[in-house]
Design a protein around this motif. Sequence first.
Motif, PDB file in Angstrom:
ATOM      1  N   ILE A 116       0.944  -1.120  -0.063  1.00 29.93           N
ATOM      2  CA  ILE A 116      -0.054   0.303  -0.123  1.00 29.93           C
ATOM      3  C   ILE A 116       0.867   1.230  -0.200  1.00 29.93           C
ATOM      4  CG2 ILE A 116      -1.784   1.356   1.196  1.00 29.93           C
ATOM      5  CD1 ILE A 116      -2.837  -1.449   2.989  1.00 29.93           C
ATOM      6  N   TYR A 117       0.759   2.158  -0.704  1.00 33.41           N
ATOM      7  CA  TYR A 117       1.267   3.493  -1.184  1.00 33.41           C
ATOM      8  C   TYR A 117       0.888   4.235  -1.220  1.00 33.41           C
ATOM      9  CZ  TYR A 117       4.230   0.180  -3.837  1.00 33.41           C
ATOM     10  OH  TYR A 117       4.910  -0.888  -4.178  1.00 33.41           O
ATOM     11  N   VAL A 118       0.909   5.361  -0.353  1.00 36.10           N
ATOM     12  CA  VAL A 118       0.345   6.687   0.879  1.00 36.10           C
ATOM     13  C   VAL A 118       1.210   7.825   0.689  1.00 36.10           C
ATOM     14  CG1 VAL A 118      -1.259   5.449   2.408  1.00 36.10           C
ATOM     15  CG2 VAL A 118       0.833   6.267   3.089  1.00 36.10           C
ATOM     16  N   LEU A 119       0.271   8.802   0.269  1.00 39.86           N
ATOM     17  CA  LEU A 119       1.268  10.453   0.259  1.00 39.86           C
ATOM     18  C   LEU A 119       0.902  11.055   1.877  1.00 39.86           C
ATOM     19  CD1 LEU A 119       2.639  12.676  -1.085  1.00 39.86           C
ATOM     20  CD2 LEU A 119      -0.080  13.267  -1.762  1.00 39.86           C
ATOM     21  N   ASP A 120       1.641  10.972   2.287  1.00 38.99           N
ATOM     22  CA  ASP A 120       1.878  12.952   3.652  1.00 38.99           C
ATOM     23  C   ASP A 120       1.565  13.373   2.773  1.00 38.99           C
ATOM     24  OD1 ASP A 120       2.318  13.584   5.794  1.00 38.99           O
ATOM     25  OD2 ASP A 120       4.152  13.069   6.360  1.00 38.99           O
ATOM     26  N   PRO A 121       0.245  13.756   3.480  1.00 42.82           N
ATOM     27  CA  PRO A 121      -0.894  15.665   3.099  1.00 42.82           C
ATOM     28  C   PRO A 121       0.807  16.513   3.289  1.00 42.82           C
ATOM     29  CG  PRO A 121      -1.953  14.669   4.761  1.00 42.82           C
ATOM     30  CD  PRO A 121      -0.439  12.949   4.429  1.00 42.82           C
ATOM     31  N   THR A 122       1.369  15.827   5.140  1.00 46.22           N
ATOM     32  CA  THR A 122       2.471  17.197   4.811  1.00 46.22           C
ATOM     33  C   THR A 122       3.162  17.542   4.802  1.00 46.22           C
ATOM     34  OG1 THR A 122       2.639  15.865   7.298  1.00 46.22           O
ATOM     35  CG2 THR A 122       0.999  16.936   7.807  1.00 46.22           C
TER      36      THR A 122
END
Length: 167
Positions: free
Chosen positions: A144-150
């Motif tokens: 699973i690949y996610v993006l750190d919004p900060t």
Amino acid sequence: MNHSSDNADQDRPGNRRDGISLIEVIACMAIVGIMMVPISSVMRSSRQAVTHAESRSPETDLRDGSRWLRRLIQDNTLVETHSDVVVLKLNTGDYVKIYATNDELVMDNGKEAVVLMTDVLGAEFGEIKQATAPGNVIGVKMAIYVLDPTTGNKKNLTSVVSIPTQF
């Protein structure tokens, strides 16, 4: 028996109790001290839980979401796996698809889609087959690949889910 002299002794100022004794104070302090140990540990645990909830990071969300998804795959029947979708038959008899779309990881039963995770860049799945009997699936590899919004950094978590033999 002379009752008048007994009453006279009770009325003297030196024989009456006015207040609490030192032993009673010590006993009260000991009881309060004993009660403060569990109360303080509950307060400390509550403070730690609130701090953890307020400071959730994308890594924590990724680990928690991945752990929940692993349990879902283990507890239900795997129907099929493709590179971008997993199909499960739930214990209720319903079929669900798990896939990434529009920056979300969703579980879709054909009627409604439930968001499992947000800020998802993608998800990859693959079957792990038994070496001695290649047709038998014994696990699922998922990434699973996610993006750190900060920070804008990409995070990923790859894990293997072992599944019970499904004959």
